[in-house]
Write a protein that holds these residues in place. Sequence first.
Motif, short mmCIF file in Angstrom:
data_model
loop_
_atom_site.label_atom_id
_atom_site.label_comp_id
_atom_site.label_asym_id
_atom_site.label_seq_id
_atom_site.Cartn_x
_atom_site.Cartn_y
_atom_site.Cartn_z
N ASP A 44 0.82 -1.21 0.00
CA ASP A 44 0.00 0.00 0.00
C ASP A 44 0.85 1.26 0.00
O ASP A 44 0.34 2.36 0.16
CB ASP A 44 -0.98 0.00 1.17
CG ASP A 44 -0.29 -0.06 2.52
OD1 ASP A 44 0.96 -0.12 2.55
OD2 ASP A 44 -0.99 -0.08 3.54
N GLU A 230 -10.64 0.57 -0.43
CA GLU A 230 -10.02 1.87 -0.65
C GLU A 230 -9.49 2.01 -2.09
O GLU A 230 -9.23 1.01 -2.76
CB GLU A 230 -8.84 2.07 0.30
CG GLU A 230 -9.22 2.10 1.77
CD GLU A 230 -8.00 2.30 2.65
OE1 GLU A 230 -7.16 3.16 2.31
OE2 GLU A 230 -7.88 1.60 3.67
N ARG A 238 -2.54 8.26 1.08
CA ARG A 238 -3.66 7.37 1.37
C ARG A 238 -4.73 8.12 2.16
O ARG A 238 -4.43 8.81 3.14
CB ARG A 238 -3.15 6.17 2.17
CG ARG A 238 -4.23 5.13 2.48
CD ARG A 238 -3.65 3.97 3.24
NE ARG A 238 -4.69 3.02 3.64
CZ ARG A 238 -4.47 1.95 4.40
NH1 ARG A 238 -3.24 1.69 4.82
NH2 ARG A 238 -5.46 1.16 4.73
N TYR A 240 -7.74 6.67 3.44
CA TYR A 240 -8.48 5.84 4.39
C TYR A 240 -10.00 5.99 4.21
O TYR A 240 -10.74 6.05 5.18
CB TYR A 240 -8.08 6.17 5.83
CG TYR A 240 -6.63 5.85 6.12
CD1 TYR A 240 -6.24 4.57 6.50
CD2 TYR A 240 -5.64 6.82 5.98
CE1 TYR A 240 -4.91 4.26 6.74
CE2 TYR A 240 -4.31 6.53 6.21
CZ TYR A 240 -3.96 5.25 6.60
OH TYR A 240 -2.64 4.95 6.83
N SER A 242 -13.20 4.07 2.48
CA SER A 242 -13.62 2.78 1.91
C SER A 242 -14.86 2.99 1.03
O SER A 242 -15.91 3.41 1.51
CB SER A 242 -13.92 1.78 3.02
OG SER A 242 -12.75 1.50 3.76
#
Length: 416
Positions: A44, A230, A238, A240, A242
Amino acid sequence: MGELALTGGEPVLGSLAPVDWPRTTDADRAAVLAVLDSNVMVSDRTSAETAVERLERSWAEYLGVRRCVGVSNGTTAIELALLAHGVGPGDDVVVPALTFVATAMAVVHVGATPVYADVDPVTFNVTADSVAAVITERTKAVVPVHLHGLSADLAPIAEVARRHGCVVIEDAAQAQGARYHGVPSGASGNTATFSLQMTKNLPTCGEGGLVVTDDERVAERIVQLRQFGETIRADRPRRYVSHRLGFNAKLNNVQAAYTASQLERFDEYHAARRANVAAFLARLAGLDGLVSPSEPDGYEHAWHILRFTVDFERHFPGVDTATARNVLMKALRAEGMPATRYQMMPLPDQPALRSLCRQEPGSWPVAQDVVDRSFTLQQRHLPPDAGPLLQSFADAVEKVWSQLKAVAELAEGAGR
């Protein structure tokens, strides 16, 4: 050839052949150490191309497909592929009656119901006719398995699925390197899944899986599903957020680096395995009542597992098949050949799946017959340098076959 080892004679091999796969080289170690030294362990991270992304690109290029997505294992690969195609509760999915349990469990895990198609007695794969026999208006997907490394006959299966509005998702867990009319397994235009579990022809150092597709939307859904729903992008941190109910189903960079290193030698290993197996099977071709696995015209077998069927009625008259098979396997194992059953029952008869099956018991007679009358030699005994070992296995089979009358007498006594 001497007395059978089972009755006190000298075995062909001093002990059962050891398990020695995968073969880890200095190049594999260097690839794994490079990941450890980078301290980029998971997929990730977005600052630079990861080992997972490099493997995805390499496998997509190898197959000639648009997209490849790395996931945690081969079972998860099937689950995410089903979900990405909208398969869920209330749907039926056609799977083979003869395969590893993961194929059907993946269907159950997404809330759908597995429906079992019988298999061909020679290829051990589902056929267009067996799929058509069980497909209904509830069927959303067909999952043909390229069992043991031999592709299913995809073109007519895909046509049956198309007529019924179903998607085809190939379970190619055992079929890295196989070809169907010149096309690599997984590159026929369907979504396909692969396992990288360490026993596979293209392994990782543990567990892993790959999903391949030419459909960008399906690929992006799987990318989301493997990480909590995600959207991870290289051009931003990123967030976070969803967007769908996803999973934590990522492939890690150590596993990916190991597999990418193995892929550098994959064609060499594949060619060696094919040559070794061809020479082995040629030795067994004339043995009465033994049917060796074969490679139909237009197919290239990956030879992940070898399954042999036996005419027990011919050589073990009056002995029940289970007893005859078990004594024959004991005789082979006593000589040092690690014969195994692999599947103990057709897939729908597995205790975990039995209560979910809507079909009548015995609706898969060919699968049952194959399970009853066969034994296997598994991939871990077919490494690329196993040519001499396979010739010793051929010696063991020839020795046992030369004394089938004695084996039959032992089986007759065991069955009383």
